[in-house]
Design a protein around this motif. Sequence first.
Motif, PDB file in Angstrom:
ATOM      1  N   ARG A 135      39.312  45.820  61.084  1.00 47.58           N
ATOM      2  CA  ARG A 135      40.775  45.725  61.049  1.00 47.58           C
ATOM      3  C   ARG A 135      41.361  45.852  62.454  1.00 47.58           C
ATOM      4  O   ARG A 135      42.256  45.087  62.847  1.00 47.58           O
ATOM      5  N   ASP A 136      40.840  46.825  63.234  1.00 48.28           N
ATOM      6  CA  ASP A 136      41.359  47.042  64.590  1.00 48.28           C
ATOM      7  C   ASP A 136      40.964  45.915  65.534  1.00 48.28           C
ATOM      8  O   ASP A 136      41.768  45.468  66.362  1.00 48.28           O
ATOM      9  N   ASP A 178      42.872  42.524  64.487  1.00 44.90           N
ATOM     10  CA  ASP A 178      44.299  42.642  64.206  1.00 44.90           C
ATOM     11  C   ASP A 178      44.618  42.206  62.771  1.00 44.90           C
ATOM     12  O   ASP A 178      45.286  41.198  62.537  1.00 44.90           O
ATOM     13  N   LYS A 210      45.510  50.774  56.985  1.00 49.39           N
ATOM     14  CA  LYS A 210      46.501  51.073  58.012  1.00 49.39           C
ATOM     15  C   LYS A 210      47.339  49.844  58.341  1.00 49.39           C
ATOM     16  O   LYS A 210      46.874  48.713  58.260  1.00 49.39           O
ATOM     17  N   GLY A 211      48.591  50.125  58.708  1.00 45.03           N
ATOM     18  CA  GLY A 211      49.453  49.058  59.177  1.00 45.03           C
ATOM     19  C   GLY A 211      50.325  48.412  58.131  1.00 45.03           C
ATOM     20  O   GLY A 211      50.893  47.339  58.377  1.00 45.03           O
ATOM     21  N   PRO A 267      46.283  44.206  60.181  1.00 51.70           N
ATOM     22  CA  PRO A 267      46.973  45.384  59.641  1.00 51.70           C
ATOM     23  C   PRO A 267      47.581  45.119  58.276  1.00 51.70           C
ATOM     24  O   PRO A 267      47.997  43.998  57.951  1.00 51.70           O
TER      25      PRO A 267
END
Length: 467
Positions: free
Chosen positions: A443-444, A447, A346-347, A449
């Motif tokens: 990942r969350d 940070d 994601k991201g 992404p």
Amino acid sequence: MSFTVVLVGRPNVGKSTLFNRLAGKKLALVDDTPGVTRDWRSAPGWVGGLSFTVVDTAGLEDVTDDSMEARMRRQTEMALERADVALFIIDARAGVTPLDRHFASILRKSKTPVLLVANKSEGKASKSGLYESYELGLGDPIPLSAEHGEGMADLVEALLPYAPKEDDEAEVDAVAVEASDEGPVPIGDQPETEADRSKPIQIAIVGRPNVGKSTLLNSLVGEERVLTGPEAGMTRDAISVDWQWRDRRFKLVDTAGMRRRARVDEKVEKLAVADTLRVIRMANVVMLVVDAEAILDKQDLNIARMVISEGRSLVIVVNKWDIVEDRAMALRQVEDKLEAALGYIKGVKVVTISALKGHKLDTLLDAVVDTYTVWNRRIPTSQLNRWIEGVLDHHPPPLIEGRRVKIRYVTQVKSRPPTFALFVNKPLELPESYQRYLTGHLRDSFDLPGVPLRLLLRKGKNPFADE
């Protein structure tokens, strides 16, 4: 201080073979098919204790219209104007051709000094062509064989007068080190320091044919550095260009378009695609350029997945955005396709631009630098272990045959991409679904992404614990 040597001549006389010989590695595509090289490319050269920049060019054609051959010739003339000395290469086995005579007459009027090189001079078959070359009026020919490395001492002797007098041993050694680093290479696995910041970010520009990769490179550097046009598949060699934007240095690499494997049948195209794959594997950031009229089709997603699997950081560049009418709908399509095909990473940054008009190029470069920074990020071990304690309290691993898999310790073992080692009592029994959960949570939480993350399961005691 170095000097620049440009290789010129009609097609298929061995310019790229000599370029690879002088550069010390196979950087240019070489094939018996005439016209393989279309853009000029440069690399540090090193031979016989002499260091210089060597430039390979497209074969000279006697055309001046707007055809591709004429545009290739203008690219060669541009490279010739910037050089300190030119090597005019002929094929000694084929003898002097009318095209050789034509361009010799042009080169005699050039401001750039010209040395005549009779390539393919191995064996008796080249003798007549070697004698014929005197009629070109460019002085004594230098007989050599680029393929076999014969005659290089004579070439060095001919180039010596053009070498800067202050080219001392220390500077030669420095250039030799630079030569070994030619081409996109990983910068290392340490946190970015001021010294690292001074190194160029290696950027590979990839995508399907005719999506605007070469136009993007030209727009970024502000000149017609690589050949562009309506013809698909114009770029064959991976062309590397050093460039600076704000306080950051970049090495931009334009690559050949990548079609689906089933459609690649020509030998030269196969070589070009293989060269593109090499560039991707050695890049820091990959710009995947897609056409706004066919955003993220199957081949685009295949390329994106390959970039991620190689551990490279990815920025998706939607080109020709100026011709899109319903932009909100187009962006929703991009988001939906990314979620369906690359939901596990994601991201990923998506930037819409117009390479032809130069729109939003600064936004693109900001995204590249941000992605590169995340790709280089290191997380302290103490933070990682506080994080894993919270994860295990909230969502421990599932039971395996009535017993729980224990995660004892976690540490980051490298960056580029961020890679983490988990010390587990039963690493083979930790479910993949739980590993995906940990990757997403990691990942969350920190940070990270848009870059690939890797988890390595290790069995054993905490290597940092007291004995």
